[in-house]
Design a protein around this motif. Structure first.
Motif, PDB file in Angstrom:
ATOM      1  N   TYR A  10      -0.550   6.578  -8.619  1.00 34.90           N
ATOM      2  CA  TYR A  10      -1.438   5.506  -9.064  1.00 34.90           C
ATOM      3  C   TYR A  10      -0.786   4.659 -10.150  1.00 34.90           C
ATOM      4  O   TYR A  10      -0.991   3.465 -10.234  1.00 34.90           O
ATOM      5  CB  TYR A  10      -2.739   6.110  -9.578  1.00 34.90           C
ATOM      6  N   ARG A  11       0.031   5.338 -10.984  1.00 37.37           N
ATOM      7  CA  ARG A  11       0.648   4.599 -12.079  1.00 37.37           C
ATOM      8  C   ARG A  11       1.568   3.509 -11.543  1.00 37.37           C
ATOM      9  O   ARG A  11       1.594   2.393 -12.023  1.00 37.37           O
ATOM     10  CB  ARG A  11       1.428   5.563 -12.975  1.00 37.37           C
ATOM     11  N   GLU A  12       2.315   3.889 -10.523  1.00 37.08           N
ATOM     12  CA  GLU A  12       3.223   2.913  -9.921  1.00 37.08           C
ATOM     13  C   GLU A  12       2.422   1.724  -9.397  1.00 37.08           C
ATOM     14  O   GLU A  12       2.765   0.558  -9.625  1.00 37.08           O
ATOM     15  CB  GLU A  12       3.978   3.587  -8.772  1.00 37.08           C
ATOM     16  N   TYR A  13       1.326   2.048  -8.716  1.00 36.80           N
ATOM     17  CA  TYR A  13       0.498   0.966  -8.174  1.00 36.80           C
ATOM     18  C   TYR A  13       0.026   0.047  -9.290  1.00 36.80           C
ATOM     19  O   TYR A  13       0.163  -1.172  -9.221  1.00 36.80           O
ATOM     20  CB  TYR A  13      -0.699   1.544  -7.425  1.00 36.80           C
ATOM     21  N   ILE A  14      -0.501   0.665 -10.347  1.00 39.64           N
ATOM     22  CA  ILE A  14      -1.108  -0.149 -11.408  1.00 39.64           C
ATOM     23  C   ILE A  14      -0.065  -1.030 -12.070  1.00 39.64           C
ATOM     24  O   ILE A  14      -0.277  -2.213 -12.325  1.00 39.64           O
ATOM     25  CB  ILE A  14      -1.808   0.784 -12.422  1.00 39.64           C
ATOM     26  N   GLU A  15       1.115  -0.462 -12.309  1.00 37.33           N
ATOM     27  CA  GLU A  15       2.155  -1.257 -12.981  1.00 37.33           C
ATOM     28  C   GLU A  15       2.568  -2.449 -12.136  1.00 37.33           C
ATOM     29  O   GLU A  15       2.636  -3.576 -12.604  1.00 37.33           O
ATOM     30  CB  GLU A  15       3.378  -0.382 -13.272  1.00 37.33           C
ATOM     31  N   ILE A  16       2.835  -2.170 -10.864  1.00 31.29           N
ATOM     32  CA  ILE A  16       3.323  -3.253 -10.005  1.00 31.29           C
ATOM     33  C   ILE A  16       2.228  -4.280  -9.785  1.00 31.29           C
ATOM     34  O   ILE A  16       2.453  -5.492  -9.846  1.00 31.29           O
ATOM     35  CB  ILE A  16       3.822  -2.671  -8.673  1.00 31.29           C
ATOM     36  N   CYS A  17       1.045  -3.794  -9.587  1.00 33.15           N
ATOM     37  CA  CYS A  17      -0.053  -4.721  -9.315  1.00 33.15           C
ATOM     38  C   CYS A  17      -0.328  -5.585 -10.542  1.00 33.15           C
ATOM     39  O   CYS A  17      -0.538  -6.792 -10.423  1.00 33.15           O
ATOM     40  CB  CYS A  17      -1.294  -3.943  -8.915  1.00 33.15           C
ATOM     41  N   ASN A  18      -0.283  -4.975 -11.715  1.00 36.06           N
ATOM     42  CA  ASN A  18      -0.514  -5.769 -12.923  1.00 36.06           C
ATOM     43  C   ASN A  18       0.569  -6.803 -13.117  1.00 36.06           C
ATOM     44  O   ASN A  18       0.306  -7.934 -13.512  1.00 36.06           O
ATOM     45  CB  ASN A  18      -0.586  -4.867 -14.153  1.00 36.06           C
ATOM     46  N   ARG A  37      -7.003  -7.442  -4.577  1.00 35.06           N
ATOM     47  CA  ARG A  37      -6.575  -6.110  -4.972  1.00 35.06           C
ATOM     48  C   ARG A  37      -7.745  -5.148  -4.875  1.00 35.06           C
ATOM     49  O   ARG A  37      -8.899  -5.529  -5.041  1.00 35.06           O
ATOM     50  CB  ARG A  37      -5.978  -6.100  -6.378  1.00 35.06           C
ATOM     51  N   ASN A  38      -7.424  -3.901  -4.580  1.00 31.94           N
ATOM     52  CA  ASN A  38      -8.447  -2.877  -4.522  1.00 31.94           C
ATOM     53  C   ASN A  38      -7.895  -1.649  -5.227  1.00 31.94           C
ATOM     54  O   ASN A  38      -7.049  -0.930  -4.699  1.00 31.94           O
ATOM     55  CB  ASN A  38      -8.782  -2.562  -3.064  1.00 31.94           C
ATOM     56  N   ASP A  39      -8.359  -1.445  -6.461  1.00 30.77           N
ATOM     57  CA  ASP A  39      -7.795  -0.366  -7.265  1.00 30.77           C
ATOM     58  C   ASP A  39      -8.142   1.009  -6.687  1.00 30.77           C
ATOM     59  O   ASP A  39      -7.395   1.962  -6.827  1.00 30.77           O
ATOM     60  CB  ASP A  39      -8.327  -0.460  -8.707  1.00 30.77           C
ATOM     61  N   LYS A  40      -9.290   1.088  -6.015  1.00 26.41           N
ATOM     62  CA  LYS A  40      -9.724   2.378  -5.498  1.00 26.41           C
ATOM     63  C   LYS A  40      -8.792   2.851  -4.393  1.00 26.41           C
ATOM     64  O   LYS A  40      -8.380   3.998  -4.341  1.00 26.41           O
ATOM     65  CB  LYS A  40     -11.147   2.246  -4.971  1.00 26.41           C
ATOM     66  N   LYS A  41      -8.463   1.921  -3.503  1.00 27.96           N
ATOM     67  CA  LYS A  41      -7.610   2.290  -2.380  1.00 27.96           C
ATOM     68  C   LYS A  41      -6.137   2.221  -2.732  1.00 27.96           C
ATOM     69  O   LYS A  41      -5.287   2.632  -1.942  1.00 27.96           O
ATOM     70  CB  LYS A  41      -7.875   1.365  -1.199  1.00 27.96           C
ATOM     71  N   GLY A  42      -5.803   1.640  -3.904  1.00 27.84           N
ATOM     72  CA  GLY A  42      -4.405   1.505  -4.276  1.00 27.84           C
ATOM     73  C   GLY A  42      -3.657   0.540  -3.381  1.00 27.84           C
ATOM     74  O   GLY A  42      -2.530   0.794  -2.972  1.00 27.84           O
ATOM     75  N   LYS A  92       0.853  -1.192   0.000  1.00 30.29           N
ATOM     76  CA  LYS A  92       0.000   0.000   0.000  1.00 30.29           C
ATOM     77  C   LYS A  92       0.885   1.237   0.000  1.00 30.29           C
ATOM     78  O   LYS A  92       2.108   1.136  -0.041  1.00 30.29           O
ATOM     79  CB  LYS A  92      -0.932  -0.009   1.202  1.00 30.29           C
ATOM     80  N   ASP A  93       0.244   2.414   0.062  1.00 33.16           N
ATOM     81  CA  ASP A  93       0.948   3.689   0.100  1.00 33.16           C
ATOM     82  C   ASP A  93       1.920   3.838  -1.062  1.00 33.16           C
ATOM     83  O   ASP A  93       3.105   4.116  -0.884  1.00 33.16           O
ATOM     84  CB  ASP A  93       1.716   3.868   1.420  1.00 33.16           C
ATOM     85  N   PHE A  94       1.439   3.624  -2.258  1.00 33.75           N
ATOM     86  CA  PHE A  94       2.290   3.844  -3.426  1.00 33.75           C
ATOM     87  C   PHE A  94       2.428   5.341  -3.684  1.00 33.75           C
ATOM     88  O   PHE A  94       1.573   6.131  -3.271  1.00 33.75           O
ATOM     89  CB  PHE A  94       1.690   3.175  -4.662  1.00 33.75           C
ATOM     90  N   ASP A  95       3.512   5.689  -4.367  1.00 36.94           N
ATOM     91  CA  ASP A  95       3.734   7.109  -4.613  1.00 36.94           C
ATOM     92  C   ASP A  95       2.649   7.698  -5.511  1.00 36.94           C
ATOM     93  O   ASP A  95       2.118   8.756  -5.256  1.00 36.94           O
ATOM     94  CB  ASP A  95       5.108   7.337  -5.256  1.00 36.94           C
TER      95      ASP A  95
END
Lengths: 484, 369
Positions: free
Chosen positions: A436-444, A455-460, A431-434
């Motif tokens: 949203y893009r970083e979150y999406i890339e890593i999560c994907n 996963r919860n895209d809303k909360k990142g 959690k606490d990604f810098d």
């Protein structure tokens, strides 16, 4: 992926890199791991890299693999890295680890002087030891072990002729908590049920891995007898898997530590040593199919059945156990052995029993009973699937429908969910990604390699059950960003 | 509760059930061509490379099978498995040979996987026998590739029959499943078969028809026909690769790198090829051979009924294949005449059109009295 590869890959994944380096010294081990543990695309990639003089550029890999297959590619690379088959030389290129490359090349070319595919015995084999004999022998040994586990449930078996497995095997089963001692008697644990419901090949691996762990514990205590070491044991298992069924091999050429393993393997029924001649051993079907894929396994059970037929002269039964499951929750099982019937009785209500056929119902009560005993719905389903009748396979293939009726599968799962509404997964929360893009890339990425459990895209935020690959990915990503 | 929406557990078989694949290799053993190649890549080295490639294919899984054929100057010969004809009954497909307990030859090394050793000995002995039996009279410059292709196709067909879900005979009371079976077998094959031709010589125009028949049969059965060529230009095989969706690579520039070509370009089976970008051919030589003189032609005559190709007009304008009398139209007339005529007419019309139309409209418009 079958359950057996799962347990084995879990075991392998937690081994350190140095262990792998030593494992891959043996060509047979490298070969077996290549064959058994890798998905198809990963095999293709390894083979392409095997004779490549230079490291493989990642950009070339991107070009070679279609964009639609990105997910498979990431998965393949993740598995290859977790098994220490490939290493990254520079951020932009990768190559096979030297030991693996050398060993796999040797395995394919058949050169070298490593004796890792077993030294055949030069002495003549006794004429009565043929494949049917070995099948009967292995089957009896293995059934003894299963009977021992099943009998602890309380379903009595009619076969009293056998005197059960050796004490060492019993200790192992106890130590692995497949059965527990409860006030004088024995009772089966959840792990024991898992064990029973697996297919034969997976059962063998479970037992072997238990043995490995037991040996590890012994080593850690300093009470190691004759220096049995888990790495060496593991590579010996892979060696056994590459032997030829029905052929005599020489015991004298084995190192001392491996010779000490032979008695236990005899107890498991993996090898046979003729009583009069301790210089020879014969691998049985249980051993030679250790690294086989599932289709061959079906032929294994057929082979066993054939051996069985030789016994009773009953040629009408082809499959050892073949289950037909109907959409109305009725189940017809063509089984002979009391063992199989006992296993079926664990999760179904048996109504009729004929010669060679039992029929019963899957009911809410029976599934609940099984779940209370610690069997999960997934275990039941995979058991039904792996023992499905040939006719079920045929109809499923011709109508392009799932093998088991979906309505029954879903109902089994629902019945289990009645009792348990929580599912615990060990892992790591990101959690606490810098941004949203970083979150999406890593999560994907994590999703691609199949470790995301929530996963919860809303909360990142997302939750992964394994972290090593993600760490690497984040590091390279960070570096790439810094470079910009 | 998302866990029970059950959409995820239906495709769980994608990894577990690896479809077995059968690789059939046709080796061109033309002595002249190999002699020409000898200084760069002797046949012994090429065979060693092929053996490694075969082993790599078998290493993918226990079910994978291999068959090797030699296309010689005057016949096609089985290298592995042994030819079914001489010893009748004991014919088995690849792996079954040792699984079913046929007496294994003793004395294989401990450093080799038993199955690999067996294939190696089989190929080497058969090849040696083939070379020994070749006489000077057999030294044609070309190779009978079509025969080998046909044998390979029949072997593939036989093997894929064995992979059909068996035991249809056990329930004669239930013919519906058998019918459903045949329809399903085309949709989801239970065996991925492919043919790889190692070519060292030019295509023989005389074999155009049999080769193309084999190619279309392969295309119909969805068997890719891969070709790697070390020497010469096998026109028909190039077309074959194009038609069947196989791969065609020419290693003529660097025959020593044969193994790398094989491992990178030809090892992937149909499953893996779905996710890989295959090497493509920039230009395919589509020239056909005529049916009358077996010459490769750029431009020819095609029978409008049976599509036979001829290099020149057949006698009496009668198709040699189907016997149809063909009208040649204005064949032989100077082609420039017709358009010029039309052009002239057009121009004339344009020139005269102004007045004509004017008069037309003038007469058509009624003048008020």
């Amino acid at each position: 992926m079958s359950a057996n590869a799962n347990s084995l890959s879990q075991y392998l994944e937690q081994l350190p890199g140095t262990t792998f380096r030593r494992l891959y010294l043996q060509p047979s081990t490298a070969f077996a791991i290549f064959r058994r543990m890798l998905p198809h695309l990963a095999k293709t990639i390894v083979m392409a890299m095997l004779y490549m003089p230079l490291p493989f550029q990642l950009s070339d890999l991107e070009i070679w693999i279609k964009p639609t297959a990105r997910r498979e590619k990431d998965q393949a690379i993740a598995i290859l890295r977790s098994l220490h088959i490939i290493q990254r030389d520079t951020p932009q290129s990768m190559s096979l680890t030297p030991n693996f490359r050398k060993s796999l090349r040797l395995a394919l070319e058949g050169g070298g002087d490593h004796n890792s595919f077993g030294v055949p015995s030069t002495q003549p084999a006794p004429p009565e030891i043929d494949i049917a004999f070995l099948d009967r022998y292995a089957r009896k040994k293995w059934d003894d072990i299963l009977h021992y586990v099943v009998n602890s449930v309380g379903f009595s078996s009619s076969e009293k002729g056998s005197n059960g497995p050796k004490q060492s095997v019993k200790d192992l089963l106890l130590g692995g908590r497949l059965v527990e001692r409860k006030g004088g008697g024995l009772s089966i644990t959840q792990a024991g049920f898992t064990f029973l419901l697996q297919e034969a090949n997976a059962q063998v691996w479970t037992l072997l891995l238990l043995w490995l762990e037991a040996a590890d514990v012994l080593n850690a205590n300093g009470a190691s007898r004759a220096g049995m070491e888990s790495v060496d044991m593991l590579s010996f298992f892979f060696l056994l898997a590459s032997l030829e069924h029905g052929r005599a091999y020489n015991t004298d050429s084995l190192p001392e530590a491996r010779k000490n393993m032979l008695p236990t393997l005899v107890d498991f029924g993996l090898i046979y040593i003729p009583p009069g001649n301790s210089h020879q051993f014969f691998p049985t079907r249980l051993a030679t199919t250790l690294t086989s894929s599932e289709t061959t396994l079906r032929s294994v059970s057929a082979g066993f059945a054939a051996a069985n037929n030789g016994d009773n002269g009953d040629a009408t039964q082809v499959d050892k156990s073949a289950i037909i499951l109907e959409t109305n929750f009725r189940m017809y099982a063509y089984v002979q052995s009391p063992l199989q019937i006992a296993v079926l009785a664990l999760f179904s209500e048996l109504k009729f029993r004929f010669k060679g056929l039992v029929s019963g119902h899957l009911t809410r009560a029976s599934i609940r009973r099984a779940v209370d005993m610690g069997i999960t719905s997934d275990q039941i389903i995979s058991y039904l699937a792996s023992h499905a009748h040939e006719q079920m396979h045929r109809v499923a293939a011709s109508t392009h429908k799932p093998l088991l009726p979906p309505v029954v599968i879903d109902q089994i799962r629902l019945w289990q969910l009645d009792t348990e509404r929580m599912l615990a997964t060990q892992g790591y929360l990101f959690k606490d990604f810098d941004d949203y893009r970083e979150y999406i890339e890593i999560c994907n990425f994590a999703d691609d390699i199949g470790v995301v459990s929530w996963r919860n895209d809303k909360k990142g935020m997302f939750f992964a059950n394994k972290v090593d690959q993600i760490k690497d990915f984040m590091r390279t990503r960070k570096k790439a960003n810094e470079g910009k | 509760m998302n866990r029970i929406d059950a959409s995820d557990h239906y495709d769980e078989s994608s990894f577990a059930a690896q479809t077995p694949s059968l690789l059939t290799i046709v080796i061109d053993t033309n002595p002249r061509a190999w002699a020409a190649l000898h200084h760069v890549l002797p046949i012994s080295k090429a065979i060693a490379n092929i053996l490694v490639f075969v082993n790599a294919h078998l290493a993918f899984g226990n079910d994978n099978q291999v068959a090797v054929l030699a296309a010689h100057t005057n016949r096609a010969v089985w290298l592995y498995p042994k030819s079914p004809n001489p010893d009748g009954g004991s014919y088995g497909r690849g792996q079954d040979v040792h699984m079913s307990g046929v007496e294994p030859e003793l004395g294989t090394s401990a450093n080799k996987y038993p199955q690999f050793a067996q294939i190696e000995t089989s190929i080497l002995t058969s090849l040696r026998a083939l070379i020994d039996s070749t006489t000077a009279a057999d030294l044609n410059p070309t190779t009978l590739i079509s025969g080998a292709l046909t044998i390979a196709l029949s072997h593939i067909h036989k093997t894929s029959l064995a992979f059909e879900p068996p035991k249809t005979s056990t329930d004669p009371a239930n013919p519906t499943t058998a019918a459903a079976l045949t329809s399903s077998s085309t949709a989801t094959p239970n065996l991925h078969a492919r043919i790889l031709v190692l070519s060292v010589s030019d295509s023989e125009p005389a074999q155009y028809i049999p080769t193309m028949n084999a190619v279309f049969a392969a295309s119909h059965a969805r068997i890719p026909l891969d070709t790697i060529t070390l020497h010469g230009t096998p026109t028909f095989l190039q077309q074959a690769a194009f038609i069947t969706g196989g791969t065609y690579l020419s290693a003529a520039a660097n025959p020593r790198g044969l193994l790398s070509y094989l491992m990178f370009g030809f090892l992937a089976d149909a499953d893996a090829r779905r996710s890989l970008v295959a090497p493509t051919q920039d230009s395919v030589d589509f020239r056909a051979a005529c049916f009358c003189h077996r010459d490769v032609v750029d431009t020819g005559f095609v029978c409008s009924v049976c599509l036979s190709i001829f290099c020149g007009v057949p006698d009496g304008a009668e198709c040699l294949t189907c016997g149809t009398r063909l009208a040649l139209g204005a064949y032989g007339a100077k082609p420039a005449v017709v358009p010029r005529k039309r052009k002239k007419k057009k121009i004339a019309r344009v020139n005269g059109s102004g007045g004509g139309e004017d008069t037309g409209s003038a007469t058509g418009t009624p003048v008020p009295p």
